[in-house]
Design a protein around this motif. Structure first.
Motif, short mmCIF file in Angstrom:
data_model
loop_
_atom_site.label_atom_id
_atom_site.label_comp_id
_atom_site.label_asym_id
_atom_site.label_seq_id
_atom_site.Cartn_x
_atom_site.Cartn_y
_atom_site.Cartn_z
N GLU A 26 -20.30 -65.85 -80.41
CA GLU A 26 -20.33 -67.14 -79.73
C GLU A 26 -18.90 -67.58 -79.44
OE1 GLU A 26 -21.50 -70.66 -82.12
OE2 GLU A 26 -23.20 -70.69 -80.73
N PHE A 27 -18.65 -68.07 -78.24
CA PHE A 27 -17.32 -68.54 -77.86
C PHE A 27 -17.07 -69.92 -78.41
CE2 PHE A 27 -18.36 -65.35 -74.75
CZ PHE A 27 -17.17 -64.67 -74.59
N GLU A 28 -15.86 -70.14 -78.92
CA GLU A 28 -15.47 -71.46 -79.39
C GLU A 28 -15.11 -72.31 -78.18
OE1 GLU A 28 -15.57 -72.64 -82.44
OE2 GLU A 28 -16.18 -70.75 -83.33
N PRO A 29 -15.40 -73.61 -78.22
CA PRO A 29 -15.09 -74.46 -77.06
C PRO A 29 -13.58 -74.52 -76.80
CG PRO A 29 -16.07 -75.74 -78.83
CD PRO A 29 -16.06 -74.33 -79.27
N ALA A 30 -13.21 -74.34 -75.53
CA ALA A 30 -11.80 -74.33 -75.16
C ALA A 30 -11.27 -75.75 -74.98
CB ALA A 30 -11.60 -73.53 -73.88
N ASP A 31 -12.12 -76.67 -74.56
CA ASP A 31 -11.69 -78.05 -74.38
C ASP A 31 -12.75 -78.99 -74.93
OD1 ASP A 31 -13.68 -77.70 -72.50
OD2 ASP A 31 -12.63 -78.76 -70.91
N GLY A 32 -12.33 -80.18 -75.22
CA GLY A 32 -13.29 -81.18 -75.69
C GLY A 32 -14.11 -81.70 -74.53
N GLY A 33 -15.24 -82.25 -74.84
CA GLY A 33 -16.07 -82.83 -73.79
C GLY A 33 -15.45 -84.11 -73.25
N ARG A 34 -15.80 -84.42 -72.02
CA ARG A 34 -15.32 -85.66 -71.43
C ARG A 34 -16.53 -86.39 -70.85
NH1 ARG A 34 -15.46 -84.48 -66.17
NH2 ARG A 34 -15.19 -82.32 -65.58
N PRO A 35 -16.54 -87.70 -70.91
CA PRO A 35 -17.71 -88.43 -70.40
C PRO A 35 -17.75 -88.41 -68.87
CG PRO A 35 -16.07 -89.95 -71.24
CD PRO A 35 -15.58 -88.57 -71.55
N ASP A 36 -18.95 -88.29 -68.36
CA ASP A 36 -19.16 -88.35 -66.92
C ASP A 36 -18.95 -89.79 -66.47
OD1 ASP A 36 -20.15 -87.19 -64.40
OD2 ASP A 36 -21.83 -88.56 -64.73
N PRO A 37 -18.16 -90.02 -65.39
CA PRO A 37 -17.89 -91.40 -64.99
C PRO A 37 -19.13 -92.17 -64.52
CG PRO A 37 -16.78 -89.85 -63.52
CD PRO A 37 -17.45 -89.06 -64.58
N ARG A 45 -16.10 -78.45 -68.35
CA ARG A 45 -16.00 -77.40 -67.35
C ARG A 45 -16.07 -76.01 -67.99
NH1 ARG A 45 -13.64 -79.21 -62.27
NH2 ARG A 45 -13.27 -81.43 -62.46
N ASP A 46 -16.06 -75.97 -69.31
CA ASP A 46 -16.09 -74.71 -70.04
C ASP A 46 -17.54 -74.21 -70.15
OD1 ASP A 46 -15.44 -72.55 -71.60
OD2 ASP A 46 -15.34 -73.71 -73.46
N THR A 47 -17.87 -73.19 -69.36
CA THR A 47 -19.24 -72.66 -69.38
C THR A 47 -19.43 -71.58 -70.43
OG1 THR A 47 -18.69 -71.08 -67.64
CG2 THR A 47 -19.63 -73.19 -66.96
N ARG A 48 -18.35 -71.11 -71.04
CA ARG A 48 -18.48 -70.05 -72.05
C ARG A 48 -19.15 -70.53 -73.33
NH1 ARG A 48 -12.80 -66.86 -71.50
NH2 ARG A 48 -13.39 -65.72 -69.62
N LYS A 49 -19.13 -71.83 -73.57
CA LYS A 49 -19.77 -72.30 -74.80
C LYS A 49 -21.29 -72.22 -74.72
CE LYS A 49 -19.65 -77.21 -73.69
NZ LYS A 49 -19.12 -78.48 -74.09
N GLN A 50 -21.83 -71.94 -73.54
CA GLN A 50 -23.26 -71.76 -73.38
C GLN A 50 -23.69 -70.32 -73.63
OE1 GLN A 50 -24.06 -73.03 -69.41
NE2 GLN A 50 -23.37 -75.12 -69.77
N VAL A 51 -22.73 -69.40 -73.73
CA VAL A 51 -23.02 -67.97 -73.84
C VAL A 51 -23.09 -67.57 -75.31
CG1 VAL A 51 -22.18 -65.65 -73.30
CG2 VAL A 51 -21.89 -67.50 -71.65
#
Length: 101
Positions: A26-37, A45-51
């Motif tokens: 499992e890939f570790e998240p590269a960036d923290g989440g940000r709230p949708d405006p 934007r990091d799609t690897r955390k879904q893999v």
């Protein structure tokens, strides 16, 4: 890129041990989440955390990570302790009963 290799535990909803025999990369998240405006939902934007990649053995998962140049951490599975139970033990004479205290 940082990845984590582990053997998943049985979920609380499972009675069997399905999906716990394979190793998961499992890939570790590269960036923290940000709230949708607009909606306020957290996104990224990091799609690897879904893999999640599944392998039959720990060695296969490590070889894959090394081949692609990922730094990895391996989490060893915890030993499973099985406590023998019997239905007759519910009616044992020396069983502690909450109403007798």
């Amino acid at each position: 890129m940082e990845v984590r290799i582990y053997k998943p535990a049985k979920t609380a909803m499972q009675s069997g041990r399905a999906k716990t025999k394979d190793w998961v990369l499992e890939f570790e998240p590269a960036d923290g989440g940000r709230p949708d405006p607009l909606m306020g939902w957290s996104g990224s934007r990091d799609t690897r955390k879904q893999v999640k990649l599944r392998f039959h053995s720990e060695e296969e998962a490590i070889a894959y990570a090394q081949k692609h140049g990922y730094t990895y951490t391996v989490e060893k599975p915890k030993a499973r302790t099985i406590r023998p139970k019997s239905y007759a033990a519910n009616f044992a004479y020396d069983r502690v009963r909450p109403w007798t205290h």
